[in-house]
Design a protein around this motif. Structure first.
Motif, PDB file in Angstrom:
ATOM      1  N   SER A  95     122.947  82.852  33.381  1.00 46.77           N
ATOM      2  CA  SER A  95     122.820  83.789  32.256  1.00 46.77           C
ATOM      3  C   SER A  95     121.451  83.678  31.585  1.00 46.77           C
ATOM      4  CB  SER A  95     123.941  83.596  31.239  1.00 46.77           C
ATOM      5  OG  SER A  95     123.909  82.315  30.679  1.00 46.77           O
ATOM      6  N   LEU A  96     120.920  82.471  31.461  1.00 44.27           N
ATOM      7  CA  LEU A  96     119.597  82.336  30.855  1.00 44.27           C
ATOM      8  C   LEU A  96     118.522  82.859  31.804  1.00 44.27           C
ATOM      9  CD1 LEU A  96     117.784  81.613  28.557  1.00 44.27           C
ATOM     10  CD2 LEU A  96     117.687  79.269  29.412  1.00 44.27           C
ATOM     11  N   TYR A  97     118.669  82.608  33.093  1.00 46.96           N
ATOM     12  CA  TYR A  97     117.706  83.134  34.058  1.00 46.96           C
ATOM     13  C   TYR A  97     117.677  84.666  33.983  1.00 46.96           C
ATOM     14  CZ  TYR A  97     115.145  83.938  38.363  1.00 46.96           C
ATOM     15  OH  TYR A  97     114.217  84.349  39.287  1.00 46.96           O
ATOM     16  N   ASP A  98     118.836  85.275  33.916  1.00 46.83           N
ATOM     17  CA  ASP A  98     118.911  86.735  33.788  1.00 46.83           C
ATOM     18  C   ASP A  98     118.225  87.201  32.505  1.00 46.83           C
ATOM     19  OD1 ASP A  98     120.319  86.844  36.174  1.00 46.83           O
ATOM     20  OD2 ASP A  98     122.275  87.097  35.196  1.00 46.83           O
ATOM     21  N   ARG A  99     118.439  86.461  31.437  1.00 41.69           N
ATOM     22  CA  ARG A  99     117.809  86.800  30.161  1.00 41.69           C
ATOM     23  C   ARG A  99     116.289  86.655  30.242  1.00 41.69           C
ATOM     24  NH1 ARG A  99     119.164  83.125  25.547  1.00 41.69           N
ATOM     25  NH2 ARG A  99     116.980  82.849  25.080  1.00 41.69           N
ATOM     26  N   LEU A 100     115.822  85.610  30.930  1.00 44.88           N
ATOM     27  CA  LEU A 100     114.380  85.425  31.133  1.00 44.88           C
ATOM     28  C   LEU A 100     113.781  86.639  31.827  1.00 44.88           C
ATOM     29  CD1 LEU A 100     113.862  81.784  32.499  1.00 44.88           C
ATOM     30  CD2 LEU A 100     112.944  82.718  30.393  1.00 44.88           C
TER      31      LEU A 100
ATOM     32  N   PRO B  25     106.355  83.469  23.521  1.00 45.70           N
ATOM     33  CA  PRO B  25     106.817  84.391  24.566  1.00 45.70           C
ATOM     34  C   PRO B  25     106.034  84.314  25.876  1.00 45.70           C
ATOM     35  CG  PRO B  25     106.739  85.513  22.458  1.00 45.70           C
ATOM     36  CD  PRO B  25     106.110  84.162  22.264  1.00 45.70           C
ATOM     37  N   HIS B  26     104.760  83.917  25.833  1.00 47.43           N
ATOM     38  CA  HIS B  26     104.002  83.800  27.084  1.00 47.43           C
ATOM     39  C   HIS B  26     104.579  82.727  28.010  1.00 47.43           C
ATOM     40  CE1 HIS B  26     102.143  80.598  24.699  1.00 47.43           C
ATOM     41  NE2 HIS B  26     101.760  80.067  25.849  1.00 47.43           N
ATOM     42  N   MET B  27     105.399  81.845  27.451  1.00 48.32           N
ATOM     43  CA  MET B  27     106.023  80.792  28.257  1.00 48.32           C
ATOM     44  C   MET B  27     107.162  81.331  29.130  1.00 48.32           C
ATOM     45  SD  MET B  27     104.253  78.114  27.883  1.00 48.32           S
ATOM     46  CE  MET B  27     105.301  76.833  28.560  1.00 48.32           C
ATOM     47  N   LEU B  28     107.506  82.607  28.961  1.00 44.16           N
ATOM     48  CA  LEU B  28     108.470  83.228  29.876  1.00 44.16           C
ATOM     49  C   LEU B  28     107.969  83.139  31.312  1.00 44.16           C
ATOM     50  CD1 LEU B  28     109.251  86.386  27.745  1.00 44.16           C
ATOM     51  CD2 LEU B  28     111.003  84.794  28.581  1.00 44.16           C
ATOM     52  N   VAL B  29     106.665  83.266  31.502  1.00 40.54           N
ATOM     53  CA  VAL B  29     106.082  83.258  32.850  1.00 40.54           C
ATOM     54  C   VAL B  29     106.309  81.917  33.550  1.00 40.54           C
ATOM     55  CG1 VAL B  29     103.942  83.460  34.181  1.00 40.54           C
ATOM     56  CG2 VAL B  29     104.434  85.087  32.341  1.00 40.54           C
ATOM     57  N   PRO B  30     105.872  80.792  32.983  1.00 41.94           N
ATOM     58  CA  PRO B  30     106.092  79.532  33.702  1.00 41.94           C
ATOM     59  C   PRO B  30     107.570  79.160  33.847  1.00 41.94           C
ATOM     60  CG  PRO B  30     105.045  79.110  31.573  1.00 41.94           C
ATOM     61  CD  PRO B  30     105.040  80.586  31.785  1.00 41.94           C
ATOM     62  N   TRP B  31     108.383  79.471  32.854  1.00 43.51           N
ATOM     63  CA  TRP B  31     109.808  79.159  32.984  1.00 43.51           C
ATOM     64  C   TRP B  31     110.444  79.978  34.097  1.00 43.51           C
ATOM     65  CZ3 TRP B  31     112.816  75.305  31.415  1.00 43.51           C
ATOM     66  CH2 TRP B  31     112.329  74.473  30.422  1.00 43.51           C
ATOM     67  N   TYR B  32     110.084  81.248  34.207  1.00 34.81           N
ATOM     68  CA  TYR B  32     110.583  82.090  35.293  1.00 34.81           C
ATOM     69  C   TYR B  32     110.134  81.529  36.642  1.00 34.81           C
ATOM     70  CZ  TYR B  32     110.710  86.012  38.545  1.00 34.81           C
ATOM     71  OH  TYR B  32     110.908  86.808  39.653  1.00 34.81           O
ATOM     72  N   LEU B  33     108.858  81.177  36.740  1.00 37.18           N
ATOM     73  CA  LEU B  33     108.335  80.661  38.006  1.00 37.18           C
ATOM     74  C   LEU B  33     108.964  79.313  38.372  1.00 37.18           C
ATOM     75  CD1 LEU B  33     104.569  81.618  37.659  1.00 37.18           C
ATOM     76  CD2 LEU B  33     106.261  82.639  39.219  1.00 37.18           C
TER      77      LEU B  33
ATOM     78  N   VAL C 175     118.989  75.398  26.107  1.00 38.22           N
ATOM     79  CA  VAL C 175     118.674  75.394  24.672  1.00 38.22           C
ATOM     80  C   VAL C 175     117.180  75.170  24.474  1.00 38.22           C
ATOM     81  CG1 VAL C 175     118.990  74.128  22.502  1.00 38.22           C
ATOM     82  CG2 VAL C 175     120.966  74.667  23.938  1.00 38.22           C
ATOM     83  N   ARG C 176     116.641  74.187  25.148  1.00 40.96           N
ATOM     84  CA  ARG C 176     115.211  73.867  24.990  1.00 40.96           C
ATOM     85  C   ARG C 176     114.337  75.020  25.479  1.00 40.96           C
ATOM     86  NH1 ARG C 176     111.530  72.705  22.150  1.00 40.96           N
ATOM     87  NH2 ARG C 176     109.856  71.408  22.898  1.00 40.96           N
ATOM     88  N   CYS C 177     114.669  75.586  26.631  1.00 42.52           N
ATOM     89  CA  CYS C 177     113.919  76.724  27.154  1.00 42.52           C
ATOM     90  C   CYS C 177     113.970  77.892  26.169  1.00 42.52           C
ATOM     91  CB  CYS C 177     114.469  77.146  28.516  1.00 42.52           C
ATOM     92  SG  CYS C 177     113.740  78.652  29.181  1.00 42.52           S
ATOM     93  N   SER C 178     115.147  78.179  25.645  1.00 44.79           N
ATOM     94  CA  SER C 178     115.304  79.273  24.678  1.00 44.79           C
ATOM     95  C   SER C 178     114.440  79.063  23.448  1.00 44.79           C
ATOM     96  CB  SER C 178     116.771  79.421  24.271  1.00 44.79           C
ATOM     97  OG  SER C 178     117.553  79.809  25.362  1.00 44.79           O
ATOM     98  N   GLU C 179     114.392  77.835  22.960  1.00 49.42           N
ATOM     99  CA  GLU C 179     113.553  77.519  21.801  1.00 49.42           C
ATOM    100  C   GLU C 179     112.079  77.758  22.110  1.00 49.42           C
ATOM    101  OE1 GLU C 179     116.399  73.957  20.003  1.00 49.42           O
ATOM    102  OE2 GLU C 179     114.567  73.421  21.090  1.00 49.42           O
ATOM    103  N   ILE C 180     111.666  77.340  23.277  1.00 47.99           N
ATOM    104  CA  ILE C 180     110.253  77.470  23.661  1.00 47.99           C
ATOM    105  C   ILE C 180     109.857  78.932  23.801  1.00 47.99           C
ATOM    106  CG2 ILE C 180     108.593  77.046  25.524  1.00 47.99           C
ATOM    107  CD1 ILE C 180     110.074  74.320  25.934  1.00 47.99           C
ATOM    108  N   ILE C 181     110.647  79.710  24.535  1.00 48.27           N
ATOM    109  CA  ILE C 181     110.260  81.108  24.760  1.00 48.27           C
ATOM    110  C   ILE C 181     110.403  81.956  23.497  1.00 48.27           C
ATOM    111  CG2 ILE C 181     110.668  81.028  27.238  1.00 48.27           C
ATOM    112  CD1 ILE C 181     113.305  82.520  26.771  1.00 48.27           C
ATOM    113  N   GLN C 182     111.260  81.523  22.586  1.00 49.81           N
ATOM    114  CA  GLN C 182     111.389  82.230  21.307  1.00 49.81           C
ATOM    115  C   GLN C 182     110.106  82.092  20.495  1.00 49.81           C
ATOM    116  OE1 GLN C 182     113.954  84.106  20.288  1.00 49.81           O
ATOM    117  NE2 GLN C 182     113.000  84.576  18.337  1.00 49.81           N
ATOM    118  N   SER C 183     109.550  80.896  20.482  1.00 50.84           N
ATOM    119  CA  SER C 183     108.352  80.662  19.680  1.00 50.84           C
ATOM    120  C   SER C 183     107.058  80.998  20.426  1.00 50.84           C
ATOM    121  CB  SER C 183     108.307  79.213  19.199  1.00 50.84           C
ATOM    122  OG  SER C 183     108.195  78.327  20.289  1.00 50.84           O
TER     123      SER C 183
END
Length: 101
Positions: free
Chosen positions: A42-47, A17-25, A7-15
């Motif tokens: 499922s969230l990793y796949d979505r990332l 999008p550049h945070m997709l990179v560090p969350w993926y890494l 939930v927290r990751c989804s909120e962060i990347i929604q607001s």
């Protein structure tokens, strides 16, 4: 715990999008090198899908570590332990052990 992180990751990347990179890494590092699942599959796949879809518009200093083929396959397996920045590794470990996140 993973649900709250999802939930927290989804909120962060929604607001931010550049945070997709560090969350993926971070998620990739923990999964492949520390045997820790930071996020649900499922969230990793979505990332991976979001990062691939938004590739041209995303700017982040660590984006060059990621290849599109890995994203298309939904994996971070190609990155070696030494490929990850120390900042990514230390943040990932702290995040994995932070019960409040």
């Amino acid at each position: 715990m993973t649900i709250n992180r999802d939930v927290r990751c989804s909120e962060i990347i929604q607001s931010k999008p550049h945070m997709l990179v560090p969350w993926y890494l971070m998620a990739s590092y923990l999964y492949y090198w520390e045997d820790i699942s930071l996020l649900s599959d499922s969230l990793y796949d979505r990332l991976c899908k979001q990062l691939l879809d938004q590739w041209d518009s995303i700017e982040h200093r660590h984006k060059g570590l990621i290849d599109r083929e890995s994203l298309a396959s939904g994996t971070g397996y190609a990155l070696l332990r030494g490929d990850y920045p120390e900042m990514t590794k230390s943040c990932a470990i702290r995040l994995a052990h932070d019960a409040t996140f």
